[in-house]
Design a protein around this motif. Sequence first.
Motif, PDB file in Angstrom:
ATOM      1  N   GLY A  73       0.885  -5.454   9.512  1.00 43.55           N
ATOM      2  CA  GLY A  73      -0.693  -5.076   8.705  1.00 43.55           C
ATOM      3  C   GLY A  73      -1.806  -4.862   9.073  1.00 43.55           C
ATOM      4  N   ASP A  74      -2.694  -4.217   8.223  1.00 45.34           N
ATOM      5  CA  ASP A  74      -3.872  -4.308   9.500  1.00 45.34           C
ATOM      6  C   ASP A  74      -5.333  -5.149   8.959  1.00 45.34           C
ATOM      7  OD1 ASP A  74      -4.940  -3.036   6.516  1.00 45.34           O
ATOM      8  OD2 ASP A  74      -4.549  -1.022   7.139  1.00 45.34           O
ATOM      9  N   GLU A  75      -6.392  -4.650   9.085  1.00 46.81           N
ATOM     10  CA  GLU A  75      -7.009  -6.295   8.705  1.00 46.81           C
ATOM     11  C   GLU A  75      -7.345  -6.556   7.358  1.00 46.81           C
ATOM     12  OE1 GLU A  75      -7.502  -2.651   9.176  1.00 46.81           O
ATOM     13  OE2 GLU A  75      -9.428  -2.236  11.178  1.00 46.81           O
ATOM     14  N   THR A  76      -6.857  -4.521   6.353  1.00 49.53           N
ATOM     15  CA  THR A  76      -7.097  -5.748   5.005  1.00 49.53           C
ATOM     16  C   THR A  76      -5.869  -6.361   4.718  1.00 49.53           C
ATOM     17  OG1 THR A  76      -5.408  -3.785   4.689  1.00 49.53           O
ATOM     18  CG2 THR A  76      -8.005  -3.338   4.049  1.00 49.53           C
ATOM     19  N   ALA A  77      -4.323  -6.688   5.455  1.00 46.41           N
ATOM     20  CA  ALA A  77      -3.815  -7.669   4.901  1.00 46.41           C
ATOM     21  C   ALA A  77      -4.468  -8.486   5.663  1.00 46.41           C
ATOM     22  CB  ALA A  77      -2.598  -7.011   5.438  1.00 46.41           C
TER      23      ALA A  77
ATOM     24  N   HIS B 150      -5.188  -2.770  19.281  1.00 49.72           N
ATOM     25  CA  HIS B 150      -6.595  -1.982  18.755  1.00 49.72           C
ATOM     26  C   HIS B 150      -6.773  -0.941  18.381  1.00 49.72           C
ATOM     27  CE1 HIS B 150      -7.156  -6.148  21.691  1.00 49.72           C
ATOM     28  NE2 HIS B 150      -7.156  -6.398  20.104  1.00 49.72           N
ATOM     29  N   ARG B 151      -7.409  -0.641  17.873  1.00 48.12           N
ATOM     30  CA  ARG B 151      -7.255   0.960  17.519  1.00 48.12           C
ATOM     31  C   ARG B 151      -9.239   1.081  16.268  1.00 48.12           C
ATOM     32  NH1 ARG B 151      -7.887  -0.603  13.141  1.00 48.12           N
ATOM     33  NH2 ARG B 151      -6.319  -0.749  11.208  1.00 48.12           N
ATOM     34  N   PRO B 152      -9.197   1.907  16.174  1.00 48.70           N
ATOM     35  CA  PRO B 152     -10.692   2.185  15.969  1.00 48.70           C
ATOM     36  C   PRO B 152     -10.193   2.214  13.922  1.00 48.70           C
ATOM     37  CG  PRO B 152     -10.231   4.010  16.697  1.00 48.70           C
ATOM     38  CD  PRO B 152      -9.155   3.678  17.184  1.00 48.70           C
ATOM     39  N   MET B 153     -11.234   2.018  13.160  1.00 54.32           N
ATOM     40  CA  MET B 153     -10.939   2.110  11.984  1.00 54.32           C
ATOM     41  C   MET B 153     -10.411   3.638  11.564  1.00 54.32           C
ATOM     42  SD  MET B 153     -13.380  -0.806  10.076  1.00 54.32           S
ATOM     43  CE  MET B 153     -12.470  -1.726   8.967  1.00 54.32           C
ATOM     44  N   GLU B 154     -11.549   4.071  12.678  1.00 52.85           N
ATOM     45  CA  GLU B 154     -11.345   5.748  11.678  1.00 52.85           C
ATOM     46  C   GLU B 154      -9.786   5.934  11.658  1.00 52.85           C
ATOM     47  OE1 GLU B 154     -13.126   4.524  14.305  1.00 52.85           O
ATOM     48  OE2 GLU B 154     -14.378   4.684  12.628  1.00 52.85           O
ATOM     49  N   GLN B 155      -8.959   5.558  12.644  1.00 49.86           N
ATOM     50  CA  GLN B 155      -8.194   5.555  13.001  1.00 49.86           C
ATOM     51  C   GLN B 155      -6.157   4.858  12.587  1.00 49.86           C
ATOM     52  OE1 GLN B 155      -6.962   5.142  17.177  1.00 49.86           O
ATOM     53  NE2 GLN B 155      -8.749   6.786  17.706  1.00 49.86           N
ATOM     54  N   ALA B 156      -6.733   3.829  11.235  1.00 47.47           N
ATOM     55  CA  ALA B 156      -5.960   3.272  10.387  1.00 47.47           C
ATOM     56  C   ALA B 156      -4.790   3.598   9.624  1.00 47.47           C
ATOM     57  CB  ALA B 156      -6.978   2.141   9.683  1.00 47.47           C
ATOM     58  N   ASP B 157      -5.026   5.017   9.662  1.00 44.74           N
ATOM     59  CA  ASP B 157      -4.014   5.825   8.979  1.00 44.74           C
ATOM     60  C   ASP B 157      -2.707   5.436   9.562  1.00 44.74           C
ATOM     61  OD1 ASP B 157      -5.367   6.753  10.178  1.00 44.74           O
ATOM     62  OD2 ASP B 157      -4.798   8.942   8.295  1.00 44.74           O
ATOM     63  N   ALA B 158      -2.826   5.995  11.217  1.00 44.22           N
ATOM     64  CA  ALA B 158      -1.609   5.564  12.124  1.00 44.22           C
ATOM     65  C   ALA B 158      -1.528   4.975  12.908  1.00 44.22           C
ATOM     66  CB  ALA B 158      -2.561   6.380  13.114  1.00 44.22           C
ATOM     67  N   ALA B 159       0.519   4.990  12.049  1.00 40.96           N
ATOM     68  CA  ALA B 159       1.307   3.792  12.328  1.00 40.96           C
ATOM     69  C   ALA B 159       1.969   3.765  14.181  1.00 40.96           C
ATOM     70  CB  ALA B 159       1.952   4.200  11.495  1.00 40.96           C
TER      71      ALA B 159
ATOM     72  N   GLU C   6      -2.752   0.462   5.213  1.00 42.09           N
ATOM     73  CA  GLU C   6      -3.336   1.715   4.763  1.00 42.09           C
ATOM     74  C   GLU C   6      -2.182   2.371   4.009  1.00 42.09           C
ATOM     75  OE1 GLU C   6      -4.267   5.743   3.886  1.00 42.09           O
ATOM     76  OE2 GLU C   6      -2.985   5.296   5.236  1.00 42.09           O
ATOM     77  N   ALA C   7      -1.567   3.163   3.174  1.00 43.80           N
ATOM     78  CA  ALA C   7      -0.474   3.793   2.781  1.00 43.80           C
ATOM     79  C   ALA C   7       0.756   4.783   3.059  1.00 43.80           C
ATOM     80  CB  ALA C   7      -0.387   4.251   1.286  1.00 43.80           C
ATOM     81  N   ARG C   8       0.122   5.621   4.209  1.00 45.46           N
ATOM     82  CA  ARG C   8       0.659   6.225   4.453  1.00 45.46           C
ATOM     83  C   ARG C   8       1.558   4.962   5.952  1.00 45.46           C
ATOM     84  NH1 ARG C   8      -3.380  10.399   6.731  1.00 45.46           N
ATOM     85  NH2 ARG C   8      -4.573   9.841   5.037  1.00 45.46           N
ATOM     86  N   VAL C   9       0.479   4.244   6.696  1.00 49.47           N
ATOM     87  CA  VAL C   9       1.207   3.225   7.733  1.00 49.47           C
ATOM     88  C   VAL C   9       2.229   2.532   7.412  1.00 49.47           C
ATOM     89  CG1 VAL C   9       0.809   1.495   9.241  1.00 49.47           C
ATOM     90  CG2 VAL C   9      -0.697   3.151   9.078  1.00 49.47           C
ATOM     91  N   ALA C  10       1.384   1.870   5.411  1.00 47.76           N
ATOM     92  CA  ALA C  10       3.412   0.758   5.307  1.00 47.76           C
ATOM     93  C   ALA C  10       4.381   1.926   4.911  1.00 47.76           C
ATOM     94  CB  ALA C  10       2.900   0.451   3.747  1.00 47.76           C
ATOM     95  N   ARG C  11       4.223   3.436   4.479  1.00 40.43           N
ATOM     96  CA  ARG C  11       5.730   3.919   4.213  1.00 40.43           C
ATOM     97  C   ARG C  11       6.312   4.136   5.655  1.00 40.43           C
ATOM     98  NH1 ARG C  11       1.749   7.483   1.529  1.00 40.43           N
ATOM     99  NH2 ARG C  11       1.755   6.503  -0.461  1.00 40.43           N
ATOM    100  N   VAL C  12       5.952   4.605   6.256  1.00 42.91           N
ATOM    101  CA  VAL C  12       6.108   4.804   7.967  1.00 42.91           C
ATOM    102  C   VAL C  12       6.770   3.123   8.476  1.00 42.91           C
ATOM    103  CG1 VAL C  12       5.623   5.803  10.019  1.00 42.91           C
ATOM    104  CG2 VAL C  12       4.874   6.583   8.803  1.00 42.91           C
ATOM    105  N   VAL C  13       6.383   2.173   8.375  1.00 39.37           N
ATOM    106  CA  VAL C  13       7.088   1.151   8.505  1.00 39.37           C
ATOM    107  C   VAL C  13       8.099   0.709   7.533  1.00 39.37           C
ATOM    108  CG1 VAL C  13       6.257  -1.639   9.437  1.00 39.37           C
ATOM    109  CG2 VAL C  13       4.791   0.476   9.701  1.00 39.37           C
TER     110      VAL C  13
ATOM    111  N   ILE D 102      12.980  -6.461   2.937  1.00 36.15           N
ATOM    112  CA  ILE D 102      11.441  -5.782   3.215  1.00 36.15           C
ATOM    113  C   ILE D 102      10.321  -5.852   1.729  1.00 36.15           C
ATOM    114  CG2 ILE D 102      10.039  -3.862   4.218  1.00 36.15           C
ATOM    115  CD1 ILE D 102      12.690  -3.079   5.353  1.00 36.15           C
ATOM    116  N   LYS D 103       9.101  -5.985   2.120  1.00 40.55           N
ATOM    117  CA  LYS D 103       8.380  -5.664   0.807  1.00 40.55           C
ATOM    118  C   LYS D 103       7.175  -5.036   1.661  1.00 40.55           C
ATOM    119  CE  LYS D 103       5.384  -7.413  -2.541  1.00 40.55           C
ATOM    120  NZ  LYS D 103       4.206  -8.719  -3.115  1.00 40.55           N
ATOM    121  N   ALA D 104       6.754  -3.970   1.311  1.00 45.79           N
ATOM    122  CA  ALA D 104       5.579  -3.251   1.742  1.00 45.79           C
ATOM    123  C   ALA D 104       5.021  -2.490   1.071  1.00 45.79           C
ATOM    124  CB  ALA D 104       6.258  -2.311   2.398  1.00 45.79           C
ATOM    125  N   SER D 105       3.838  -3.126   0.899  1.00 46.24           N
ATOM    126  CA  SER D 105       2.294  -2.762   0.238  1.00 46.24           C
ATOM    127  C   SER D 105       1.510  -1.876   0.862  1.00 46.24           C
ATOM    128  CB  SER D 105       1.964  -3.767  -0.363  1.00 46.24           C
ATOM    129  OG  SER D 105       2.988  -4.733  -1.045  1.00 46.24           O
TER     130      SER D 105
END
Length: 261
Positions: free
Chosen positions: A137-141, A185-194, A217-224, A239-242
């Motif tokens: 996940g990302d920081e929200t998870a 590690h990645r900037p928050m602006e790139q949080a939609d990149a998987a 982020e939804a795009r990342v969850a889908r790609v993963v 798998i449970k992906a949100s």
Amino acid sequence: MKLFQSFFGASDSPRVVRVRQELVKRKLNVTAVKRLTPHMIRVTLTGADLVGFNSPSPDDHIKIFIPGLDGVPIRRDYTPRRYDPQNGTLILDFVDHHGGPAAAWARAAKPGDRLEIGGPRGSQVVSGVIDHWLLVGDETALPAIGRRVEELPAQTSVTTVVAVPGTEDEQTFVTDACHVAHWIHRPMEQADAAAGILAVLKKLEIPDRTFVWVGAEARVARVVRQYLLDERKVPAQWIKASGYWMKGQADASVKDVGDER
Ligand SMILES: Cc1cc2nc3c(=O)[nH]c(=O)nc-3n(C[C@H](O)[C@H](O)[C@H](O)COP(=O)(O)OP(=O)(O)OC[C@H]3O[C@@H](n4cnc5c(N)ncnc54)[C@H](O)[C@@H]3O)c2cc1C
């Protein structure tokens, strides 16, 4: 509390039992606010209304209600990071991003403030013979991932793969489980990149009977999820992906990207 039907059916698969509770709204007091890491604000809540609060699954969510400018409350989803019935405290961790009213509320929060919450109303409790957990996940998870790692039984094998802005945003979880943590590690602006998460996953062994949980982020969850299905042949029931949020859209989430058509 009502228990009904496991919706991941086959006997060999993990069971995900839905637990429903009556929706209870609670008015709570802020008793402490601290900056847990540079991009995470920890808010401690207390109050008589907490009696009966029940959060059966680490990836539960509650609604928080923030007064809107037009008087209509703004609602957002947050994870009960820790509930301590002995002390009567509930902890919520807020990502400090520069977009929305919930993050702004947390930045301004101080002891004495009030916060209304509702839920959790629906929980999904995972059980069955699971040999390994992979939490992505990302920081929200991080609140859900941290809670899961801390609540797993002793010696349970768990790997986490979490993207955050920098080393100082990494968190330590106290657990009796056998936990291996990978941080990206990645900037928050790139949080939609998987890409960063995928690069780590590609190097990981994913043994049979691994339950993979994804919150990002939804795009990342889908790609993963698609990568796990297509390249790693992880069965969909494991798998449970949100999508915990959607870049560029306020108040947007996809509770289960596997349900999308
Ligand atoms: C089940 C569930 C549990 C969740 N638990 C938590 C939790 O415990 N802690 C937590 O911090 N979040 C959690 N989230 C995510 C949180 O609900 C969203 O990030 C929410 O959009 C934040 O509301 P806001 O008012 O700050 O921003 P919004 O008004 O919803 O959005 C405004 C803008 O900010 C952007 N944005 C929203 N979130 C982020 C972000 N994290 N980083 C960068 N930009 C963002 C949006 O794309 C939009 O452009 C959870 C989501 C779900 C579905």
